[in-house]
Design a protein around this motif. Structure first.
Motif, PDB file in Angstrom:
ATOM      1  N   SER A 134       0.822  -1.214   0.000  1.00 21.59           N
ATOM      2  CA  SER A 134       0.000   0.000   0.000  1.00 21.59           C
ATOM      3  C   SER A 134       0.857   1.265   0.000  1.00 21.59           C
ATOM      4  O   SER A 134       0.418   2.317  -0.453  1.00 21.59           O
ATOM      5  CB  SER A 134      -0.932   0.005   1.218  1.00 21.59           C
ATOM      6  N   ILE A 135       2.089   1.160   0.497  1.00 21.94           N
ATOM      7  CA  ILE A 135       2.957   2.339   0.599  1.00 21.94           C
ATOM      8  C   ILE A 135       3.799   2.539  -0.660  1.00 21.94           C
ATOM      9  O   ILE A 135       3.882   3.640  -1.202  1.00 21.94           O
ATOM     10  CB  ILE A 135       3.868   2.218   1.846  1.00 21.94           C
ATOM     11  N   PHE A 136       4.421   1.448  -1.148  1.00 14.01           N
ATOM     12  CA  PHE A 136       5.373   1.600  -2.252  1.00 14.01           C
ATOM     13  C   PHE A 136       4.665   1.422  -3.589  1.00 14.01           C
ATOM     14  O   PHE A 136       4.724   0.376  -4.241  1.00 14.01           O
ATOM     15  CB  PHE A 136       6.546   0.636  -2.066  1.00 14.01           C
ATOM     16  N   THR A 137       4.016   2.487  -3.992  1.00  2.00           N
ATOM     17  CA  THR A 137       3.221   2.509  -5.216  1.00  2.00           C
ATOM     18  C   THR A 137       4.000   3.180  -6.343  1.00  2.00           C
ATOM     19  O   THR A 137       5.050   3.810  -6.113  1.00  2.00           O
ATOM     20  CB  THR A 137       1.924   3.300  -4.982  1.00  2.00           C
ATOM     21  N   LYS A 138       3.474   3.093  -7.548  1.00  2.00           N
ATOM     22  CA  LYS A 138       4.069   3.788  -8.706  1.00  2.00           C
ATOM     23  C   LYS A 138       4.153   5.288  -8.425  1.00  2.00           C
ATOM     24  O   LYS A 138       5.156   5.942  -8.766  1.00  2.00           O
ATOM     25  CB  LYS A 138       3.229   3.523  -9.950  1.00  2.00           C
ATOM     26  N   GLU A 139       3.131   5.837  -7.787  1.00  2.00           N
ATOM     27  CA  GLU A 139       3.092   7.267  -7.508  1.00  2.00           C
ATOM     28  C   GLU A 139       4.253   7.695  -6.601  1.00  2.00           C
ATOM     29  O   GLU A 139       4.866   8.738  -6.814  1.00  2.00           O
ATOM     30  CB  GLU A 139       1.754   7.645  -6.843  1.00  2.00           C
ATOM     31  N   LEU A 140       4.560   6.840  -5.595  1.00  2.00           N
ATOM     32  CA  LEU A 140       5.658   7.182  -4.698  1.00  2.00           C
ATOM     33  C   LEU A 140       6.993   7.150  -5.442  1.00  2.00           C
ATOM     34  O   LEU A 140       7.840   8.036  -5.262  1.00  2.00           O
ATOM     35  CB  LEU A 140       5.685   6.226  -3.503  1.00  2.00           C
ATOM     36  N   PHE A 141       7.187   6.126  -6.300  1.00  2.00           N
ATOM     37  CA  PHE A 141       8.433   6.056  -7.076  1.00  2.00           C
ATOM     38  C   PHE A 141       8.518   7.203  -8.089  1.00  2.00           C
ATOM     39  O   PHE A 141       9.602   7.746  -8.336  1.00  2.00           O
ATOM     40  CB  PHE A 141       8.547   4.700  -7.773  1.00  2.00           C
ATOM     41  N   ASP A 142       7.378   7.588  -8.663  1.00  2.00           N
ATOM     42  CA  ASP A 142       7.356   8.753  -9.560  1.00  2.00           C
ATOM     43  C   ASP A 142       7.801  10.011  -8.818  1.00  2.00           C
ATOM     44  O   ASP A 142       8.544  10.841  -9.352  1.00  2.00           O
ATOM     45  CB  ASP A 142       5.943   8.975 -10.123  1.00  2.00           C
ATOM     46  N   GLU A 143       7.342  10.131  -7.580  1.00  2.00           N
ATOM     47  CA  GLU A 143       7.679  11.301  -6.758  1.00  2.00           C
ATOM     48  C   GLU A 143       9.183  11.349  -6.502  1.00  2.00           C
ATOM     49  O   GLU A 143       9.796  12.431  -6.494  1.00  2.00           O
ATOM     50  CB  GLU A 143       6.913  11.231  -5.434  1.00  2.00           C
ATOM     51  N   MET A 144       9.799  10.189  -6.298  1.00  2.00           N
ATOM     52  CA  MET A 144      11.254  10.148  -6.119  1.00  2.00           C
ATOM     53  C   MET A 144      11.964  10.694  -7.357  1.00  2.00           C
ATOM     54  O   MET A 144      12.927  11.461  -7.261  1.00  2.00           O
ATOM     55  CB  MET A 144      11.714   8.700  -5.864  1.00  2.00           C
ATOM     56  N   GLY A 145      11.488  10.270  -8.529  1.00  2.00           N
ATOM     57  CA  GLY A 145      12.081  10.753  -9.778  1.00  2.00           C
ATOM     58  C   GLY A 145      11.964  12.261  -9.914  1.00  2.00           C
ATOM     59  O   GLY A 145      12.921  12.943 -10.336  1.00  2.00           O
ATOM     60  N   LYS A 146      10.824  12.810  -9.546  1.00  2.00           N
ATOM     61  CA  LYS A 146      10.617  14.269  -9.612  1.00  2.00           C
ATOM     62  C   LYS A 146      11.544  14.983  -8.637  1.00  2.00           C
ATOM     63  O   LYS A 146      12.065  16.067  -8.920  1.00  2.00           O
ATOM     64  CB  LYS A 146       9.162  14.606  -9.291  1.00  2.00           C
ATOM     65  N   ASN A 147      11.742  14.388  -7.448  1.00  2.00           N
ATOM     66  CA  ASN A 147      12.645  14.996  -6.464  1.00  2.00           C
ATOM     67  C   ASN A 147      14.067  15.108  -6.990  1.00  2.00           C
ATOM     68  O   ASN A 147      14.788  16.058  -6.668  1.00  2.00           O
ATOM     69  CB  ASN A 147      12.636  14.187  -5.161  1.00  2.00           C
ATOM     70  N   ILE A 148      14.476  14.135  -7.798  1.00  2.00           N
ATOM     71  CA  ILE A 148      15.810  14.195  -8.407  1.00  2.00           C
ATOM     72  C   ILE A 148      15.842  15.283  -9.482  1.00  2.00           C
ATOM     73  O   ILE A 148      16.759  16.110  -9.521  1.00  2.00           O
ATOM     74  CB  ILE A 148      16.197  12.831  -9.018  1.00  2.00           C
ATOM     75  N   GLU A 149      14.837  15.271 -10.344  1.00  2.00           N
ATOM     76  CA  GLU A 149      14.788  16.266 -11.418  1.00  2.00           C
ATOM     77  C   GLU A 149      14.777  17.689 -10.872  1.00  2.00           C
ATOM     78  O   GLU A 149      15.405  18.588 -11.423  1.00  2.00           O
ATOM     79  CB  GLU A 149      13.538  16.048 -12.276  1.00  2.00           C
ATOM     80  N   GLU A 150      14.028  17.896  -9.808  1.00  2.00           N
ATOM     81  CA  GLU A 150      13.888  19.242  -9.228  1.00  2.00           C
ATOM     82  C   GLU A 150      14.962  19.538  -8.191  1.00  2.00           C
ATOM     83  O   GLU A 150      14.911  20.560  -7.507  1.00  2.00           O
ATOM     84  CB  GLU A 150      12.490  19.386  -8.618  1.00  2.00           C
ATOM     85  N   LYS A 151      15.931  18.605  -8.070  1.00  2.00           N
ATOM     86  CA  LYS A 151      17.074  18.762  -7.163  1.00  2.00           C
ATOM     87  C   LYS A 151      16.649  18.962  -5.691  1.00  2.00           C
ATOM     88  O   LYS A 151      17.301  19.673  -4.927  1.00  2.00           O
ATOM     89  CB  LYS A 151      17.972  19.914  -7.615  1.00  2.00           C
ATOM     90  N   LYS A 152      15.534  18.342  -5.325  1.00  2.00           N
ATOM     91  CA  LYS A 152      15.101  18.395  -3.929  1.00  2.00           C
ATOM     92  C   LYS A 152      15.820  17.336  -3.095  1.00  2.00           C
ATOM     93  O   LYS A 152      15.901  17.433  -1.873  1.00  2.00           O
ATOM     94  CB  LYS A 152      13.591  18.170  -3.846  1.00  2.00           C
ATOM     95  N   MET A 153      16.276  16.279  -3.774  1.00  2.00           N
ATOM     96  CA  MET A 153      17.066  15.241  -3.118  1.00  2.00           C
ATOM     97  C   MET A 153      18.198  14.835  -4.042  1.00  2.00           C
ATOM     98  O   MET A 153      18.048  14.859  -5.275  1.00  2.00           O
ATOM     99  CB  MET A 153      16.206  14.009  -2.792  1.00  2.00           C
ATOM    100  N   SER A 154      19.317  14.433  -3.456  1.00  2.00           N
ATOM    101  CA  SER A 154      20.451  13.984  -4.274  1.00  2.00           C
ATOM    102  C   SER A 154      20.210  12.567  -4.768  1.00  2.00           C
ATOM    103  O   SER A 154      19.487  11.786  -4.138  1.00  2.00           O
ATOM    104  CB  SER A 154      21.739  14.026  -3.449  1.00  2.00           C
TER     105      SER A 154
END
Length: 440
Positions: free
Chosen positions: A57-77
């Motif tokens: 229930s936690i590790f969904t496609k949406e959560l992994f997509d959010e990780m990708g966006k965080n990298i693109e937007e340089k919010k996380m290394s």
């Protein structure tokens, strides 16, 4: 306060954990790098306590997509995101509940592209990052492995796994590398030149020096056994040189003792031991479907499996079911003599399971299928006079065992359930009750 009728207490707890985890994840983008690492350790502790439903229930496609966006937007290394992905992949090993979600996500495409790009850098590449990316790719993917990426991941991870030092840091690196490799399923073609000499060296070195953790050693074998399922050219290596049957049973016995001790310790430590135990059982299952050489170690394997089944797992249904399926697979493998299954007690264990009112449908089904396969094999007449004589003598022994122990009455009592079992499972049971018995 009473709960709504349609929402269970477990469901409420799951929703609460999902909310807590999502909150921690959202907080990551507002933290410094060192604070992010601390929060991820907190997330790891939560993962250790999750069951399968919570994990899914936690590790969904949406959560992994959010990780990708965080990298693109340089919010996380990328370093911290990859660290979090490794924690998730390592925790999801036995269930693979989130691999489909990851495979379809934006984050998966980022990881794949980065593996290729990092490899292209050659002398300038960040070797540590490449290894981390390879581990994420193999542990979290849904069996859609490209040959190009495998040609990068397999040799690089095996190079890490060849490290011989026994310090904790190196052992952890080796364990992660081998664990990632063990995620490559049997249906995936891996070229022998990428791995065979190295994986053989890793296994043989451990057999002499015991430098690997339980999970690392199991993972090395799982990787090799999964290749064996599709390529029988090195059966001599696995059976007579590396001695899989001997090693598997030794590890299962050690882990049985370890599980008993860990039950009194932290839950997460027990779960890890349980996970390794089940992975050995699954590797054994693939092995008994495939091997064709019978030797003393295989006779010992049957004996020790029967002993483990008797001694260990009264309330552990998943393991119990796997052991019964192993006996069923053995009953249909021409390399396993029926006489060995009879002498070493496999028949008795199957009867015991079928008599228990608490046995699951799956267990009863495989017990019945065991007798059906034995019966089919004993009905096959031999052209060789000596072999035919042996077959008749064995039929007589099995018939006597059936009469003495009351097998016929027990199997007949399930006759009305055969239609139900055939609708539930892929292997059809015969509706002719006489097919389950051997008449001398």
């Amino acid at each position: 306060m009473s709960l709504p009728n349609n929402i269970s207490e477990d469901r409420i707890q799951m929703m609460s954990k999902t909310k807590q985890f999502s909150k921690l994840f959202r907080e990551l983008e507002h933290c410094r790098e060192d604070e992010q690492m601390q929060k991820m350790e907190e997330m790891k502790r939560m993962m250790d306590e999750m069951n399968g439903e919570e994990f899914k229930s936690i590790f969904t496609k949406e959560l992994f997509d959010e990780m990708g966006k965080n990298i693109e937007e340089k919010k996380m290394s990328i370093k911290n995101i990859v660290h979090l992905l490794k924690l998730i992949g390592y925790d999801d090993l036995s269930t693979e509940l989130c691999s489909k979600s990851f495979n379809e996500s934006f984050m998966s495409k980022i990881v794949q592209n980065m593996v290729v790009e990092e490899e292209k850098k050659k002398e300038r590449m960040n070797e540590s990052l490449l290894i981390d990316l390879c581990e994420c790719y193999l542990m979290l993917n849904d069996n859609f492995f490209s040959e190009k990426l495998l040609s990068i991941c397999v040799p690089n991870l095996l190079q890490v796994a060849l490290k011989k030092e026994v310090c904790k840091e190196v052992q952890k690196d080796v364990e992660l590398a081998l664990t990632a490799l063990s995620c490559i399923s049997t249906s995936i073609n891996v070229k022998q030149e990428w791995y065979l000499n190295k994986i053989k060296e890793i296994i043989q070195y451990h057999q002499k020096h015991h430098n690997l953790t339980h999970l690392a050693y199991q993972s090395a074998w799982q990787f090799l056994i999964f290749r064996f399922c599709e390529d029988k050219s090195f059966k001599e290596l696995i059976v007579n040189e590396l001695h899989f049957a001997r090693e598997a049973i030794k590890e299962l016995e050690e882990l049985t003792d370890c599980r008993k001790r860990k039950k009194k310790e932290k839950k997460s430590k027990y779960r890890k031991t349980e996970k390794v135990f089940m992975r050995w059982v699954i590797s054994l299952l693939y092995y008994v479907r495939t091997f064709q050489l019978l030797n003393e170690e295989h006779i010992e394997l049957v004996h020790r499996l029967v002993c483990l089944h008797r001694a260990d797992i009264k309330n552990e249904i998943e393991i119990l079911e796997s052991f019964v399926i192993i006996f069923w697979e053995m009953s249909g493998n021409e390399s396993v003599c029926i006489d060995i299954l009879l002498k070493e007690g496999a028949f008795d264990e199957i009867l015991k399971e079928i008599q228990l009112s608490t046995s699951k449908n799956e267990i009863i089904y495989y017990c019945l299928a065991f007798y059906l396969k034995i019966s089919d094999r004993l009905k096959e007449k031999k052209y060789d006079e000596k072999e035919e004589k042996e077959r008749k003598e064995l039929k007589r022994k099995v018939h006597e065992k059936i009469e003495e122990e009351g097998y016929e009455d027990v199997i007949t009592s399930f006759y009305q359930s055969f239609d139900f079992f055939n609708n539930q499972f892929y292997f059809e049971l015969s509706l002719d009750i006489s097919d389950y018995f051997v008449n001398a």
